[in-house]
Structures are given as C-alpha cells and as structure tokens.
Scaffold this motif. Structure first.
Motif, PDB file in Angstrom:
ATOM      1  N   GLU A  49       9.005  -0.192   7.694  1.00 53.16           N
ATOM      2  CA  GLU A  49       9.373  -1.449   7.043  1.00 53.16           C
ATOM      3  C   GLU A  49      10.422  -2.190   7.868  1.00 53.16           C
ATOM      4  O   GLU A  49      11.241  -1.584   8.562  1.00 53.16           O
ATOM      5  N   CYS A  75       5.613  -4.562   6.827  1.00 51.17           N
ATOM      6  CA  CYS A  75       5.370  -3.121   6.782  1.00 51.17           C
ATOM      7  C   CYS A  75       4.160  -2.806   7.652  1.00 51.17           C
ATOM      8  O   CYS A  75       3.084  -3.379   7.453  1.00 51.17           O
ATOM      9  N   TRP A  99       3.778  -3.767  -2.202  1.00 50.66           N
ATOM     10  CA  TRP A  99       5.219  -3.593  -2.341  1.00 50.66           C
ATOM     11  C   TRP A  99       5.578  -3.278  -3.779  1.00 50.66           C
ATOM     12  O   TRP A  99       5.020  -3.862  -4.716  1.00 50.66           O
ATOM     13  N   ARG A 121       9.383  -2.267  -6.061  1.00 51.86           N
ATOM     14  CA  ARG A 121      10.832  -2.381  -5.947  1.00 51.86           C
ATOM     15  C   ARG A 121      11.525  -1.583  -7.040  1.00 51.86           C
ATOM     16  O   ARG A 121      10.961  -1.339  -8.099  1.00 51.86           O
ATOM     17  N   ILE A 158       1.879 -12.231  -0.577  1.00 51.67           N
ATOM     18  CA  ILE A 158       1.567 -11.077   0.244  1.00 51.67           C
ATOM     19  C   ILE A 158       0.387 -11.448   1.139  1.00 51.67           C
ATOM     20  O   ILE A 158      -0.552 -12.127   0.707  1.00 51.67           O
ATOM     21  N   LEU A 215       5.378  -9.746   3.193  1.00 53.73           N
ATOM     22  CA  LEU A 215       5.708 -10.260   1.865  1.00 53.73           C
ATOM     23  C   LEU A 215       6.708 -11.391   2.062  1.00 53.73           C
ATOM     24  O   LEU A 215       7.847 -11.147   2.454  1.00 53.73           O
ATOM     25  N   TYR A 219      13.162  -2.456  -1.866  1.00 48.81           N
ATOM     26  CA  TYR A 219      11.735  -2.739  -1.825  1.00 48.81           C
ATOM     27  C   TYR A 219      11.034  -1.662  -0.996  1.00 48.81           C
ATOM     28  O   TYR A 219      11.435  -1.378   0.142  1.00 48.81           O
ATOM     29  N   TYR A 220       9.981  -1.106  -1.572  1.00 46.79           N
ATOM     30  CA  TYR A 220       9.241  -0.024  -0.936  1.00 46.79           C
ATOM     31  C   TYR A 220       7.832  -0.469  -0.586  1.00 46.79           C
ATOM     32  O   TYR A 220       7.110  -0.999  -1.439  1.00 46.79           O
ATOM     33  N   CYS A 221       7.457  -0.222   0.642  1.00 46.21           N
ATOM     34  CA  CYS A 221       6.078  -0.470   1.054  1.00 46.21           C
ATOM     35  C   CYS A 221       5.191   0.662   0.537  1.00 46.21           C
ATOM     36  O   CYS A 221       5.596   1.828   0.540  1.00 46.21           O
ATOM     37  N   TRP A 271       4.477   6.149   0.802  1.00 52.81           N
ATOM     38  CA  TRP A 271       5.603   5.237   0.598  1.00 52.81           C
ATOM     39  C   TRP A 271       6.458   5.107   1.847  1.00 52.81           C
ATOM     40  O   TRP A 271       6.647   6.074   2.598  1.00 52.81           O
TER      41      TRP A 271
END
Length: 122
Positions: A6, A22, A36, A38, A70, A81, A94-96, A112
């Motif tokens: 990321e 990402c 994504w 969060r 996105i 994003l 924020y997690y991909c 993740w």
C-alpha cells in the motif's frame, strides 16, 4: 500467496483529497477483486469500496458514495482509491484487500495489506 503493498494516505484538512494505491503480487489467482476497508479507533473494520477485476464492477459503502472512487491502475493488479471531500469521520487505518473466488464464483479467501493511516482534521 498474495503480498499487498500500500501507498498513499497521510494528513489532510476536512474537504481535502487523498489517494491510496495498492499493488498485489499474485502469480496464482485469476478470479479476484480488490478493495479497501478501514478501521477507526475503537471500531470494527468496515467495508469502503471494491472492484471486480473481470468486468470492473464497483461497490461502495453508502458513507463514501459520491466522494470516493475506486479504479484499476495501469500497472498489473494495482488498485487506486481517490478520496475527495474528506471528512473527519473518514479518519482511520485503511487496509487493502485482495479477495479470491472459486471457479464457480463463490468466495474463497481474503488477503490483507498492512494498513495505511488517513487522518482528516476538522
């Protein structure tokens, strides 16, 4: 196995914009989506946006519709994003996410990223 790298995020004032990117390294999977999620302090992780790689269908949480976009980047297996009109309540890690599907189209597994901080000041 899938590795997600990321980039982006940071600190911005309310009403500002940020973008996240990402990149996924995957030599195995051909049927997948990227997205994504969060997680704000003290809250559970929540869905933000997703794009199906085949066909490009997008999905958004109601809280970000009309503000976040996105999209696939030009690079292979890379998703962007774009976050506009950011609000303090968008503050979160924020997690991909890389989601794989079985041949019949049903859910298979999730991978993740390590997470990137987005902070929106009021």
């Amino acid at each position: 196995q899938v590795e997600l790298v990321e980039s982006g995020g940071g600190l911005v004032q309310s009403g500002g914009s940020l973008s996240l990117s990402c990149a996924a390294t995957s030599l195995t999977f051909n049927n997948y989506s990227m997205g994504w999620w969060r997680q704000a302090p003290g809250k559970e992780r929540e869905f933000v946006a997703r794009i199906r790689w085949s066909g490009g269908t997008t999905y958004y949480a109601d809280s970000v519709k009309g503000r976040f976009t996105i999209s696939k980047a030009n690079a292979e297996k890379t998703v962007n994003l774009q976050m506009n009109n950011l609000k303090p309540e968008d503050t979160a890690v924020y997690y991909c996410n890389f989601r794989t599907y079985k041949a019949n189209g049903f859910y298979d597994d999730d991978y993740w990223g390590q997470g990137t901080q987005v902070t929106v000041s009021s």
